[in-house]
Write a protein that holds these residues in place. Structure first.
Motif, PDB file in Angstrom:
ATOM      1  N   ILE A 116       1.540  12.123  -7.891  1.00 58.86           N
ATOM      2  CA  ILE A 116       1.936  11.463  -6.647  1.00 58.86           C
ATOM      3  C   ILE A 116       0.826  10.539  -6.160  1.00 58.86           C
ATOM      4  O   ILE A 116       1.072   9.394  -5.759  1.00 58.86           O
ATOM      5  N   ALA A 117      -0.413  11.041  -6.208  1.00 59.99           N
ATOM      6  CA  ALA A 117      -1.554  10.234  -5.760  1.00 59.99           C
ATOM      7  C   ALA A 117      -1.746   9.006  -6.631  1.00 59.99           C
ATOM      8  O   ALA A 117      -2.223   7.970  -6.162  1.00 59.99           O
ATOM      9  N   ASN A 118      -1.350   9.107  -7.894  1.00 60.37           N
ATOM     10  CA  ASN A 118      -1.525   7.980  -8.817  1.00 60.37           C
ATOM     11  C   ASN A 118      -0.298   7.067  -8.797  1.00 60.37           C
ATOM     12  O   ASN A 118      -0.313   5.993  -8.200  1.00 60.37           O
ATOM     13  N   SER A 119       0.776   7.492  -9.432  1.00 58.97           N
ATOM     14  CA  SER A 119       1.974   6.643  -9.536  1.00 58.97           C
ATOM     15  C   SER A 119       2.628   6.388  -8.185  1.00 58.97           C
ATOM     16  O   SER A 119       2.970   5.248  -7.842  1.00 58.97           O
ATOM     17  N   GLY A 120       2.811   7.460  -7.409  1.00 59.57           N
ATOM     18  CA  GLY A 120       3.515   7.323  -6.142  1.00 59.57           C
ATOM     19  C   GLY A 120       2.799   6.416  -5.160  1.00 59.57           C
ATOM     20  O   GLY A 120       3.404   5.526  -4.562  1.00 59.57           O
ATOM     21  N   MET A 121       1.497   6.632  -4.995  1.00 59.33           N
ATOM     22  CA  MET A 121       0.756   5.839  -4.019  1.00 59.33           C
ATOM     23  C   MET A 121       0.563   4.402  -4.469  1.00 59.33           C
ATOM     24  O   MET A 121       0.513   3.489  -3.647  1.00 59.33           O
ATOM     25  N   ILE A 122       0.436   4.180  -5.778  1.00 54.80           N
ATOM     26  CA  ILE A 122       0.352   2.799  -6.273  1.00 54.80           C
ATOM     27  C   ILE A 122       1.638   2.050  -5.939  1.00 54.80           C
ATOM     28  O   ILE A 122       1.612   0.917  -5.446  1.00 54.80           O
ATOM     29  N   SER A 123       2.780   2.702  -6.200  1.00 53.83           N
ATOM     30  CA  SER A 123       4.073   2.063  -5.906  1.00 53.83           C
ATOM     31  C   SER A 123       4.242   1.822  -4.415  1.00 53.83           C
ATOM     32  O   SER A 123       4.626   0.718  -3.990  1.00 53.83           O
ATOM     33  N   LEU A 124       3.927   2.838  -3.604  1.00 54.39           N
ATOM     34  CA  LEU A 124       4.122   2.716  -2.158  1.00 54.39           C
ATOM     35  C   LEU A 124       3.167   1.694  -1.553  1.00 54.39           C
ATOM     36  O   LEU A 124       3.582   0.845  -0.757  1.00 54.39           O
ATOM     37  N   THR A 125       1.886   1.766  -1.932  1.00 52.05           N
ATOM     38  CA  THR A 125       0.894   0.841  -1.374  1.00 52.05           C
ATOM     39  C   THR A 125       1.225  -0.601  -1.736  1.00 52.05           C
ATOM     40  O   THR A 125       1.181  -1.494  -0.879  1.00 52.05           O
ATOM     41  N   SER A 126       1.571  -0.827  -3.007  1.00 55.51           N
ATOM     42  CA  SER A 126       1.923  -2.184  -3.431  1.00 55.51           C
ATOM     43  C   SER A 126       3.169  -2.674  -2.710  1.00 55.51           C
ATOM     44  O   SER A 126       3.253  -3.844  -2.300  1.00 55.51           O
ATOM     45  N   PHE A 127       4.133  -1.780  -2.531  1.00 55.35           N
ATOM     46  CA  PHE A 127       5.367  -2.163  -1.834  1.00 55.35           C
ATOM     47  C   PHE A 127       5.081  -2.546  -0.381  1.00 55.35           C
ATOM     48  O   PHE A 127       5.621  -3.540   0.125  1.00 55.35           O
ATOM     49  N   VAL A 128       4.220  -1.768   0.290  1.00 54.87           N
ATOM     50  CA  VAL A 128       3.873  -2.076   1.686  1.00 54.87           C
ATOM     51  C   VAL A 128       3.140  -3.410   1.775  1.00 54.87           C
ATOM     52  O   VAL A 128       3.435  -4.239   2.640  1.00 54.87           O
ATOM     53  N   VAL A 129       2.184  -3.627   0.859  1.00 57.81           N
ATOM     54  CA  VAL A 129       1.438  -4.893   0.843  1.00 57.81           C
ATOM     55  C   VAL A 129       2.383  -6.064   0.615  1.00 57.81           C
ATOM     56  O   VAL A 129       2.305  -7.105   1.299  1.00 57.81           O
ATOM     57  N   LEU A 130       3.291  -5.906  -0.345  1.00 64.00           N
ATOM     58  CA  LEU A 130       4.250  -6.964  -0.640  1.00 64.00           C
ATOM     59  C   LEU A 130       5.177  -7.224   0.542  1.00 64.00           C
ATOM     60  O   LEU A 130       5.469  -8.380   0.879  1.00 64.00           O
ATOM     61  N   THR A 131       5.639  -6.156   1.177  1.00 66.89           N
ATOM     62  CA  THR A 131       6.547  -6.307   2.323  1.00 66.89           C
ATOM     63  C   THR A 131       5.878  -7.042   3.465  1.00 66.89           C
ATOM     64  O   THR A 131       6.452  -7.978   4.046  1.00 66.89           O
ATOM     65  N   VAL A 132       4.653  -6.636   3.801  1.00 70.65           N
ATOM     66  CA  VAL A 132       3.911  -7.298   4.889  1.00 70.65           C
ATOM     67  C   VAL A 132       3.665  -8.766   4.547  1.00 70.65           C
ATOM     68  O   VAL A 132       3.818  -9.652   5.398  1.00 70.65           O
ATOM     69  N   SER A 133       3.296  -9.029   3.285  1.00 69.02           N
ATOM     70  CA  SER A 133       3.020 -10.409   2.866  1.00 69.02           C
ATOM     71  C   SER A 133       4.257 -11.282   2.999  1.00 69.02           C
ATOM     72  O   SER A 133       4.203 -12.396   3.549  1.00 69.02           O
ATOM     73  N   TYR A 134       5.395 -10.782   2.510  1.00 70.28           N
ATOM     74  CA  TYR A 134       6.612 -11.589   2.544  1.00 70.28           C
ATOM     75  C   TYR A 134       7.180 -11.731   3.951  1.00 70.28           C
ATOM     76  O   TYR A 134       7.801 -12.748   4.273  1.00 70.28           O
ATOM     77  N   ILE A 135       6.982 -10.728   4.782  1.00 68.90           N
ATOM     78  CA  ILE A 135       7.406 -10.874   6.179  1.00 68.90           C
ATOM     79  C   ILE A 135       6.608 -11.985   6.854  1.00 68.90           C
ATOM     80  O   ILE A 135       7.171 -12.836   7.572  1.00 68.90           O
TER      81      ILE A 135
END
Length: 320
Positions: free
Chosen positions: A212-231
């Protein structure tokens, strides 16, 4: 459900610290024989579309003198990764539709797991790099050519591959030393961490948290960064009424949702498996790589025009 006599369970045996070979049996997407034959044809067409569509994008970008911006540089790498990514799981899936025993060796399983996460992690980072490129292009246009120069783009791609490698080697190391005492049936169509943790004959709670700390957080963190950037980008574009760039960013957002949604669903949870996991996994292993060429070409006039020119040159060359 297979009987014990049908699948001939092969267990891992540890003698004097030596690890003997173990084979795993995939359940695949379905146990229905007729449906498997239909799926063989369907997925063969899908995988052909993945290779042809993404190769066409790579060839178009490499051959066009106009598609030289960093956005297309990253897009060509995304298409290349999509071809490789689907090739790790799709050929085995297609062959298994006609196979009586869907087996894979321990070494083959860990190798498949490694490359799935290497290419999947790299794709996540490339999508993040593409979002950064769009952010700089739209929010800081005067500094765009200075910031996103060739050396910067090359460094970012190399960092994406390095990040994917580190991520995948961690996933493989978390799994390779686990003891597997049977049964050896994997309720999936490829080797992944959660299905293997389910088969391990030891407590996997700590390993599950590390996944979870590896795959899950990489996916979630990248998704949040991408969402904020595109907003931020979309808010700025609405003020400027820039329809062309808005269309390009919309393409990126569609890809991000299709790819990150299933990844977050599977990896950002404890080490449990659901029967729906293998269906959800189809989105990021096959569906998204197939749709990427359509999403980026249908909403991008520059790519469509370059493809038309490339196609016309090919046809005229054949005619001569």
């Amino acid at each position: 459900m297979h009987s014990v006599s049908d699948i001939n369970y092969i267990f891992e045996v540890r003698v004097l610290g030596m690890k003997h070979c173990v084979w795993f049996i995939f359940w695949g997407l379905t146990q229905d024989q007729d449906l498997q034959k239909a799926c063989f044809g369907i997925f063969l067409v899908l995988c052909t579309a993945i290779v042809v569509g993404n190769l066409f994008i790579v060839a178009t970008i490499k051959s066009s003198f106009r598609l030289t911006s960093p956005m297309y540089f990253f897009l060509s790498y995304l298409s290349f990764i999509d071809i490789c990514y689907s090739s790790v799981t799709a050929p085995k899936l297609i062959v298994d539709f006609l196979a009586k025993k869907k087996s894979i060796s321990f070494v083959g399983c860990i190798t498949q797991l490694f490359f799935v996460h290497l290419l999947g992690g790299t794709e996540i980072f490339v999508l993040t790099a593409m979002a950064y490129d769009r952010y700089i292009a739209i929010c800081k246009p005067l500094h765009y050519t200075t910031i996103m120069n060739k050396s910067m783009c090359s460094w970012m791609v190399a960092s994406c591959w390095l990040g994917g490698f580190v991520h995948s080697i961690v996933q493989a190391l978390l799994t390779v030393h686990l003891p597997f005492c049977g049964p050896n049936e994997i309720d999936h169509y490829f080797c992944d961490v959660h299905p293997l943790l389910k088969l391990a004959c030891t407590d996997t709670d700590v390993v599950g948290l590390m996944v979870i700390a590896n795959s899950g957080m990489i996916s979630l963190t990248s998704f949040v960064v991408l969402t904020v950037s595109y907003i931020s980008i979309l808010v700025l574009l609405r003020k400027r009424s820039s329809e062309g760039r808005l269309s390009t960013c919309a393409s990126h957002i569609i890809v991000v949702i299709l790819y990150f949604g299933p990844c977050i669903f599977i990896y950002l949870r404890p080490s449990t498996t659901f029967s729906e996991d293998k269906t959800v996994a189809l989105f990021y292993t096959i569906i998204t790589p197939m749709l990427n060429p359509l999403i980026y070409t249908l909403r991008n006039e520059e790519v469509k025009n370059a493809m038309k020119k490339l196609w016309s040159h090919k046809i005229s060359g054949i005619g001569k």
